[in-house]
Scaffold this motif. Structure first.
Motif, PDB file in Angstrom:
ATOM      1  N   GLU A   4       0.807  -1.040   0.090  1.00  0.00           N
ATOM      2  CA  GLU A   4       0.080   0.066   0.024  1.00  0.00           C
ATOM      3  C   GLU A   4       0.655   1.365   0.032  1.00  0.00           C
ATOM      4  OE1 GLU A   4      -0.581  -1.917   3.466  1.00  0.00           O
ATOM      5  OE2 GLU A   4      -1.147  -3.486   2.029  1.00  0.00           O
ATOM      6  N   VAL A   5       2.097   0.842   0.864  1.00  0.00           N
ATOM      7  CA  VAL A   5       2.829   2.299   0.645  1.00  0.00           C
ATOM      8  C   VAL A   5       3.364   2.600  -0.543  1.00  0.00           C
ATOM      9  CG1 VAL A   5       5.188   3.438   1.533  1.00  0.00           C
ATOM     10  CG2 VAL A   5       2.927   2.567   3.849  1.00  0.00           C
ATOM     11  N   GLY A   8       0.891   3.710  -3.719  1.00  0.00           N
ATOM     12  CA  GLY A   8       0.552   5.470  -2.645  1.00  0.00           C
ATOM     13  C   GLY A   8       2.341   6.142  -3.132  1.00  0.00           C
ATOM     14  N   PHE A  11       1.122   6.298  -6.981  1.00  0.00           N
ATOM     15  CA  PHE A  11       0.537   7.066  -6.622  1.00  0.00           C
ATOM     16  C   PHE A  11       0.664   8.660  -7.415  1.00  0.00           C
ATOM     17  CE2 PHE A  11      -3.554   9.626  -6.311  1.00  0.00           C
ATOM     18  CZ  PHE A  11      -3.810   9.713  -7.629  1.00  0.00           C
ATOM     19  N   SER A  12       1.498   9.204  -5.794  1.00  0.00           N
ATOM     20  CA  SER A  12       1.894  10.660  -6.363  1.00  0.00           C
ATOM     21  C   SER A  12       3.211  11.212  -6.847  1.00  0.00           C
ATOM     22  CB  SER A  12       2.294  10.631  -4.657  1.00  0.00           C
ATOM     23  OG  SER A  12       2.677  11.697  -4.279  1.00  0.00           O
TER      24      SER A  12
END
Length: 156
Positions: A4-5, A8, A11-12
């Motif tokens: 998930e990290v 994320g 995505f960022s």
């Protein structure tokens, strides 16, 4: 790092202006779970994955190349005992610092990493092959040859 990290962070990074023209992911995804999460992210963003470059190198060749590396404690320059040997054994040509073999350049460590790769990452080749985006490159040539093969494979 939990998936998930990592997703994320990816995505960022995709939100940055320079990524709008395209991007290269190196070392990610490493597992099927990460690949599926990436697919979901790309779908959500309306981005199509064009190429997955697979640089094929036999395990024994990798072991030979990696175990031959010697890193300078002073400046970080990397010699190779066969391909770029120092003029004086154990001494960096650039700064005169001491050369050493890093722990991750030890054969046992490399073989363990290769086992992880074969178990977790190589299944991605089949996964992406079904999508028609895999571009296989022979990785045993010179850096220049491999670079040119990658450019040709992706049309750059």
């Amino acid at each position: 790092v939990p998936d998930e990290v990592v997703i994320g962070a990816v995505f960022s990074r995709f939100q940055k202006p320079d990524a709008k023209k395209g991007f290269i992911l190196d070392g990610f995804p490493r597992t099927l779970e990460q690949a599926k999460a990436l697919d979901g992210l790309l779908d959500k963003m309306g981005i199509k994955l064009d190429h997955v470059v697979v640089i094929e190198v036999p395990d024994d060749y990798l072991v030979e190349r990696l175990t031959g590396r010697r890193t300078c404690k002073g400046c970080g320059y990397m010699h190779h005992i066969e391909f770029d040997p120092p003029k004086a054994d154990g001494v960096c040509d650039k700064c005169g610092g001491e050369l050493y073999q890093r722990d991750d350049d030890q054969e046992a460590t490399i073989r363990e990493r290769l086992t992880t790769y074969h178990n977790q990452t190589s299944p991605l080749i089949d996964y992406y092959s079904t999508k028609g985006v895999v571009r296989k490159i022979v990785g045993t040539g010179s850096m220049e040859d491999v670079q040119e093969a990658v450019k040709a494979a992706i049309g750059a």
